[in-house]
Scaffold this motif. Sequence first.
Motif, PDB file in Angstrom:
ATOM      1  N   ALA A   1     -10.817 -11.299  -4.065  1.00 28.51           N
ATOM      2  CA  ALA A   1      -9.377 -11.120  -3.836  1.00 28.51           C
ATOM      3  C   ALA A   1      -9.005 -11.168  -2.350  1.00 28.51           C
ATOM      4  CB  ALA A   1      -8.877  -9.837  -4.487  1.00 28.51           C
TER       5      ALA A   1
ATOM      6  N   TRP B   1       0.838  -1.214   0.000  1.00 37.74           N
ATOM      7  CA  TRP B   1       0.000   0.000   0.000  1.00 37.74           C
ATOM      8  C   TRP B   1       0.865   1.252   0.000  1.00 37.74           C
ATOM      9  CZ3 TRP B   1      -4.983   0.698  -1.139  1.00 37.74           C
ATOM     10  CH2 TRP B   1      -5.819  -0.431  -1.142  1.00 37.74           C
TER      11      TRP B   1
ATOM     12  N   SER C   1     -11.945  -1.208  -2.049  1.00 42.49           N
ATOM     13  CA  SER C   1     -12.703  -1.652  -3.220  1.00 42.49           C
ATOM     14  C   SER C   1     -13.979  -0.841  -3.450  1.00 42.49           C
ATOM     15  CB  SER C   1     -13.064  -3.129  -3.046  1.00 42.49           C
ATOM     16  OG  SER C   1     -13.901  -3.516  -4.098  1.00 42.49           O
TER      17      SER C   1
ATOM     18  N   ALA D   1      -8.207  -3.927  11.072  1.00 40.08           N
ATOM     19  CA  ALA D   1      -7.990  -5.097  11.933  1.00 40.08           C
ATOM     20  C   ALA D   1      -7.440  -6.255  11.116  1.00 40.08           C
ATOM     21  CB  ALA D   1      -9.314  -5.527  12.577  1.00 40.08           C
TER      22      ALA D   1
ATOM     23  N   PHE E   1      -4.456  -5.004  -7.707  1.00 37.81           N
ATOM     24  CA  PHE E   1      -5.729  -5.692  -7.439  1.00 37.81           C
ATOM     25  C   PHE E   1      -6.894  -4.713  -7.345  1.00 37.81           C
ATOM     26  CE2 PHE E   1      -3.254  -5.071  -3.515  1.00 37.81           C
ATOM     27  CZ  PHE E   1      -4.073  -4.184  -2.826  1.00 37.81           C
TER      28      PHE E   1
END
Length: 222
Positions: free
Chosen positions: A131, A10, A49, A111, A17
């Motif tokens: 994913a 990240w 997403s 988390a 993805f």
Amino acid sequence: MNPEFWQKRWQEKRIGFNQSEVNPLLIKYWTELNLLAGSRIFVPLCGKSIDMVWLTAQGHDVVGVELVESAVQEFFAEQNIEPSVHQHVRNPAIKCYQGQLLSQKVEIWVADIFALTFTDIGNIDAVYDKAALIALPAEMRSDYSEQMRQLSVDVNKKAAVQLLLTLNYDQSKKDGPPFSISHEQVQQYYGSYYQVTELASEPTSIGSAPELKVTEQVWLLS
Ligand SMILES: C[S@@+](CC[C@H](N)C(=O)[O-])C[C@H]1O[C@@H](n2cnc3c(N)ncnc32)[C@H](O)[C@@H]1O
């Protein structure tokens, strides 16, 4: 795949993805779950997403779980939502980002999926796994599928319905993630507790290996 692996991905923005359009297979097959508007959908390993936005547009509340906090912050920034941020009422180790989209509640929790309990999650009506299973190496997948079952059971111990997307390709030709998952493996992970139905199998490609022959499977776990 340890947490540092994903933090680095990240940080370096190596997030191939992440799709800029809603997944067409979600749009095509979501109705197979026969959910009522207002259902609460659990999205494990959700990243940022845009599929979560589409789920709210179907009238659902969404609860996502993501390890990397910056991904969660990016989701809310990109959707122009100012989230409220608070500790989970029962588990202070979980940081909850919460906002409203099209009058539906969107919560994303920072988390580790393996650190959550059924009590943390509360009642959910369905799971959308895109994913997530395929992001995990073989040695973590049995624990993951068992964890998902435990997190998604209701008071009668009945597991919530799932829409699961997997990829299938020759694993000797490419390292994961995403990992290849065979039909037998899907049965192995989920067959004991769910009725496993293959809804579709379509050719696709992986950005990091465009020449590879890949198929994508859509599974209904009920
Ligand atoms: C391959 S990405 C998929 C993200 C999203 N589902 C999508 O399709 O865009 C996997 C995501 O899971 C997160 N992740 C990995 N391990 C995790 C864990 N144990 N608990 C929660 N999230 C995790 C990663 O940070 C990453 O954002």
